[in-house]
Motif scaffolding. Structure first.
Motif, PDB file in Angstrom:
ATOM      1  N   LEU A 109       8.422  -0.913  -8.269  1.00  0.00           N
ATOM      2  CA  LEU A 109       8.306  -1.032  -9.722  1.00  0.00           C
ATOM      3  C   LEU A 109       7.294  -2.108 -10.119  1.00  0.00           C
ATOM      4  O   LEU A 109       6.234  -1.793 -10.661  1.00  0.00           O
ATOM      5  CB  LEU A 109       9.677  -1.287 -10.346  1.00  0.00           C
ATOM      6  N   VAL A 110       7.594  -3.364  -9.835  1.00  0.00           N
ATOM      7  CA  VAL A 110       6.668  -4.424 -10.258  1.00  0.00           C
ATOM      8  C   VAL A 110       5.391  -4.395  -9.415  1.00  0.00           C
ATOM      9  O   VAL A 110       4.284  -4.591  -9.927  1.00  0.00           O
ATOM     10  CB  VAL A 110       7.329  -5.819 -10.197  1.00  0.00           C
TER      11      VAL A 110
ATOM     12  N   GLY B 103       3.557  -0.797  -9.929  1.00  0.00           N
ATOM     13  CA  GLY B 103       3.406  -0.665 -11.376  1.00  0.00           C
ATOM     14  C   GLY B 103       2.351  -1.599 -11.936  1.00  0.00           C
ATOM     15  O   GLY B 103       1.415  -1.164 -12.603  1.00  0.00           O
ATOM     16  N   PHE B 104       2.467  -2.883 -11.648  1.00  0.00           N
ATOM     17  CA  PHE B 104       1.526  -3.839 -12.228  1.00  0.00           C
ATOM     18  C   PHE B 104       0.164  -3.808 -11.548  1.00  0.00           C
ATOM     19  O   PHE B 104      -0.852  -4.090 -12.188  1.00  0.00           O
ATOM     20  CB  PHE B 104       2.146  -5.242 -12.266  1.00  0.00           C
TER      21      PHE B 104
END
Lengths: 393, 393, 393
Positions: free
Chosen positions: C54-55, C58-59
Motif C-alpha cells: 500500500l504505502v 502506492g506512493f
C-alpha cells in the motif's frame, strides 16, 4: 617493542570486536528461549529501527528549504555506507554462529543512527559524495569509542560498567558532538551569515519523520535487552516520550508565545534520547519525569540556546542536533547516577567524558578531511545537484 | 450506609481494574507458549497500533484546510495524555506480574484510539490545551464504560458476555458517539454556518494516514487474541477491509458521479471497524460480506447522510466519525448476533445500548467543561496558534 | 478422451494448489518451533509486506503528474481485488489446518505485489474499474505460472528445482513482462506522442514509497524461509539494497551529469529485486555485488535504455517496470546459476523462459480484454474521475 605494542593493540581490538558477539550468542538462550525465537524477536526490532533510519531521520530532515530531495538522498547514501562497512568490520571475528547476524545488524543500525545525527549538524553544507566520505570516516571512530566505553578497550573502563542500554551516550551524544566538531572545523563566514531557511510547506513531512521515530523508539531501546526486561523497558520509553511531548508543547508556547512546529517535531523526541541509559531500570514515574525534563531542556535549547550557541561558536547546527541529541543524551547518561543502584559512578562519568572527547576530536579530524572533495562557501540547494528541480519546490 | 455503598463501589472498581489483568496473566500460558514469547508477539502488535495512532489517525486528519500542523500536534498531545493516564490508572492493581505491562499498554492504546475518534468530531474547534483537557476527561469515562460492558461492572452484564474482540462497540462506537456529544454541546451558530473547507493538496497525506490504518488494522483486532485464534482473525480483518475498499469505490462513484477521495480515505476502513466484534469468529465469506456492507453504509453516510445530519442536528462532525466509526461500529456489534453461535442476545444488545448512553452523556458533560478554557466561535487555523505559518499552506 | 484430459488437468491443478499448502504445514515444525510461534513470525512479515503493497508501491507511483489520487486509489483497488481472489482460490484445498492461513496470506500478497508491478507499466492509461478487471485477469495467470514453475505443474519442472526464494522470477519478472504485454497491446499513437509528465512536487512522496519498500524488503524475501535461514537471508537483502543504492547514485550522476531523483527512488531498490532468487544462499560479499550490478543495470535502464525501448517498441512503460523489475528480476534468476551449488541449470533456465513466455502472452490477452470497458486515447488525470480536484495539484 613498538611493534609488540601495535600487535597487542590489534589483538585487544580483535578481542573487543569478538567479545560482544560472543556475549550475544549466550544471550540467545537467556530466559530459556531458543535461538530461532530470540533471533526473530530481534529481527522485528531491527526492521523497526530501519524505519527510523530511513523514513524517520530522512523525513525529519526534509524541513530545510529547497533541500528535501538532497536530505532524503543523503539519508539513503549514509545508511547504505554505514551498514555494510560496520557489518564487514564486525564480521572479522572467529565465530560464525548464526545468531550473531541479527545482533550485528542491530549494532550496525545503531552506528547508522549516530551517523545520521552527526550528518544533521552539517546538513545542507556537504555535497552528495561527501556524505559517503563522512560515513566512511565516521564508522571507524564510532566503533573505536564503542570499544573503549562499552567493550573494555585499553582497559580504561570495565565491560558493562557503563549503563547505556538505549545509547544516550554512545549513540546520541557521540553523534551530536561529532557533528558539532565537523561543523566547527568546516564553518565558513558566508554560510554563517546566510542562515538556512526552513520550508513552511515541508512541516508535515518533518512531522511524519518525527512520528516514525516516536513510534519505533521502544524497539530502538529494547532491541537487545532480554525478553524479561523488554516489557518494562518498552513502557518506560513510551512514558518518557509522552512526557517530553507534553512538555515540548508547554515550553514552546511559553517561550515563544506561539507553537513552533519545529520544536514539536524535534523536542518531542528528547524523552526517547534521555531515557536511553536508564530505560531498563527506571520506574514508570522516573521515566515520565526524565521525559518531562528532557523535553524542557531540548525545547529551551531550540528556543533560546541555539541562537546564542550560533553566535558564540560562530557555527550553524542545521538540524539542532545539540538540542535534540547532545544535551538530552548527556543528561540521560548522567541521570543514570541517581536512578541505577550500584552503578559505578566513576565509570559512568568517565564513559561520558571519553565519548565527548573522542567524538569532538574525531569530528574535527573529519572536518579537515571532508573538504578534500571540494568546498562550497554557501549552502546547497537541490537544484545544485538534482535534475529537473522546480526552483519553487 | 452511604459510605458503605461508596466503599463497595470503590472495591468493585478495584476488582474490575484488577480482574482483566489477572485474566491476561493467565492468557500468557495459553497454547503452552512462554511469557517471553507471548509478550513479544503482543509487543509487535502494540507497536503496529502505535503507528495507527500517530501516523494513521494523525495524517488521516490532515485534510482540514490550513489545519494540518494543528491536527498532527493535537494527535501527539492526545496520545501523550491518554497513554500515561490510562497506564497509571490501570496500574493501581495488586498484581505486579511482568506480562501485564504489554497488555496494559495495548489497553491504553485502545483508549487512545477511541479518544482520537472522539477528537475527530470536534477537530478544528478546540485549541491545543483543550485537546489535553479532552484527553483527561475522556479516559475515565472510557474506562468506566469498558468496566461496565466488558468487566462486569455493577453486575449489569456478565464478564465475557459481550463479544467485541476488536472493539467495534467499546472503542469505535464509544469514541464516535462521545465526540458527537461534545460537538452537539459546543456547537455555535457561526461555526455551523461557516463550514470547514478541505484542502485539496492534503489528499495524499490523508491517503497515507488511511493506508497506515488499513495495513496495521489486523494487529489492532488480533492484539489480544490467543495464538491459535490469530491467523483466522487476521485474515478475516483483511477480507473485511478488501470488501469495504471495493464497495467504497463503487458507492462513491454511484452516489456522487465522480469519486470523492475523502470517501476512499475514510470509508475504505469501515470494514475494519465493523469486523471488530466478530473478527475471531466469522468465516472468510462472512467477513468479506460484513466489509462490503460496512463500506456501503459508511459511504452512504459520507455522501448522503452527513449533510442531512448536519442540518438536523445543527452540528459539524469534522472528520465524519459518525459515518466511519459510529454507524459501522454499531453495525459490527449487531452483526455478531446472527454470526456468533451461543451469543447472549440480551447482553450484546445491552452492551451496545449502555455504550451509546454512556458515551453520549459523557460527551455532553465534556462539552460543557471544555469551554472553561475559552471558546472561539469560528474554526481555528494553524496561524492562530503556530509560528511562521505560510497563510497559503 | 478429451474430457479425460481436462479431468486430469483439473486434478493436477487441484493437487498443485494443495501441495504447497501441505509443505508449509510441515514447515511449521521446522527447527522445533511450535505453530503458534512460526505463525506469529510469519504474520509480522505479512504485515511488513502489506506496508510495501500500500504505502510502498502506492506512493512510489504518485510521481505521475496530476495522477496522485488515482495512483493511490488504484493501489487500494488492485490490492483489495487480488488478496480475496487469491485467498479464495487457494482455499479450495482439502486441508483446513490453521497454520496455512498466514502462509496463504503471504502467497496472496506476493500475487498482489506482482500485480502492482504489472499495473505500473500501464499506470495512467486505465480508468478505475479497469484496474479491478486487470486484477481479476492477472491473478489466475499468475497462479498458473507459479504452479508450472514452482509447483511442478504439467510435470515440466520438478518442484523445488527452480530457486526463487524472494521471487526475482515469478514475482518481479512476471509482473514486469505481463505489464509490458498489456502496454504493447493497448498502446495508442496519441498516448505515445504525448509522453507522461512527472510532477516535481511529488518527488518526496515517491521517496517515501521507495523507502517503505527498502525498509521492509528483508521481510518480503524472508517471509517463508526457515527460522535458521532467516538471519542470513535478511542481512543479504540489506547488503544488496545498500549496494544498489550506492551504485544508483554513482550511475545516475555519471550518466546524466546530475542526479535524477526518480533514479534514486526506483533503481535503489533493484538490489532487492535481484537478490530474490539467491537471498538464502549467497554470501555477504556476493550479495553486495549482486546489488551493485543490479543497481547499475537498473539505472542504465532508466537513463539510457528506456527512451530507446519506447521508440523501438512504440510504447510507454509508465513506471519503468522493465528497468526496476524486469531486467533486475531476470538477472537475479540467472545469477543463481554460478552462486548456488547443485542448482539444476536446465530447470532454472526453463523456469525463467516459461515465466517470460506466460507473462508476455497473458499480458497480451489481458490487453485485448481490458478495452471492453472503454478506451481513452490520451492519458488520464485525477480530474477525469475525482471530485473537487484542484487542477494545479
Amino acid at each position: 617493542m613498538k611493534a609488540g605494542k601495535i600487535f597487542r593493540f590489534i589483538a585487544a581490538l580483535a578481542v573487543a570486536i569478538v567479545a560482544p558477539i560472543a556475549t550475544f550468542a549466550q544471550d540467545a538462550t537467556i530466559n530459556g528461549l531458543a535461538p530461532g525465537i530470540i533471533n526473530d524477536q530481534r529481527y522485528n526490532r531491527a526492521i523497526h529501527i530501519m524505519a527510523m533510519l530511513l523514513v524517520g531521520f530522512g523525513f525529519l530532515m526534509v524541513f530545510v528549504r529547497r533541500y528535501g530531495r538532497s536530505a532524503l538522498t543523503a539519508t539513503f547514501l549514509l545508511v547504505s555506507t554505514a551498514l555494510p562497512l560496520y557489518l564487514f568490520t564486525r564480521g572479522t571475528n572467529l565465530f560464525g554462529i548464526v545468531n550473531n547476524e541479527i545482533d550485528r545488524l542491530i549494532f550496525a543500525e545503531f552506528a547508522a543512527a549516530s551517523l545520521l545525527i552527526a550528518a544533521g549538524a552539517v546538513l545542507g553544507r556537504l555535497k552528495m559524495p561527501q556524505y559517503i566520505l563522512l560515513g566512511l570516516l565516521f564508522v571507524p571512530f564510532y566503533m573505536f569509542n564503542e570499544w573503549i566505553v562499552l567493550g573494555g578497550g585499553f582497559g580504561l573502563i570495565d565491560t558493562n560498567a557503563v549503563v547505556d542500554t538505549g545509547g544516550s551516550i554512545v549513540i546520541h551524544a557521540f553523534g551530536a558532538i561529532f557533528g558539532l566538531g565537523v561543523a566547527l572545523t568546516m564553518r565558513t563566514k558566508q554560510e554563517y551569515e546566510m542562515s538556512l531557511e526552513t520550508d513552511a510547506t515541508s512541516d508535515r513531512y518533518s512531522m511524519l519523520g518525527s512520528m516514525m521515530l516516536w513510534i519505533f523508539w521502544p524497539s530502538f531501546c529494547a532491541a537487545l535487552v532480554t525478553p524479561a526486561q523488554m516489557p518494562h523497558t518498552v513502557v518506560n520509553v513510551i512514558m518518557a516520550l509522552c512526557g517530553s511531548t507534553l512538555t515540548t508543547y508547554i515550553f514552546s508556547v511559553s517561550l515563544r508565545k506561539k507553537i513552533s512546529i519545529a520544536d514539536i517535531a524535534n523536542a518531542a523526541l528528547a524523552g526517547g534520547v534521555a531515557i536511553g541509559s536508564t530505560c531498563a531500570n527506571a520506574s514508570f514515574g522516573e521515566a515520565i519525569i526524565i521525559g518531562i525534563l528532557a523535553g524542557g531542556i531540548s525545547t529551551l535549547g531550540f528556543a533560546v540556546i541555539q541562537s546564542r550557541q550560533q553566535k558564540w561558536m560562530k557555527l550553524i547546527d542545521t538540524c539542532g542536533v545539540t538540542n535534540l541529541h547532545g544535551l538530552p543524551g548527556i543528561f540521560g547518561g548522567l541521570v543514570a547516577l541517581p536512578i541505577i543502584h550500584g552503578l559505578a559512578l566513576s565509570s559512568q562519568l568517565l564513559g561520558i567524558a571519553i565519548t565527548i572527547v573522542v567524538a569532538f576530536a574525531a569530528g574535527m579530524v573529519t572536518g579537515k578531511v571532508l573538504p578534500i572533495m571540494g568546498r562550497k562557501t554557501e549552502v546547497y540547494e537541490d537544484a545544485d545537484e538534482f535534475l529537473d528541480v522546480d526552483a519553487a519546490a
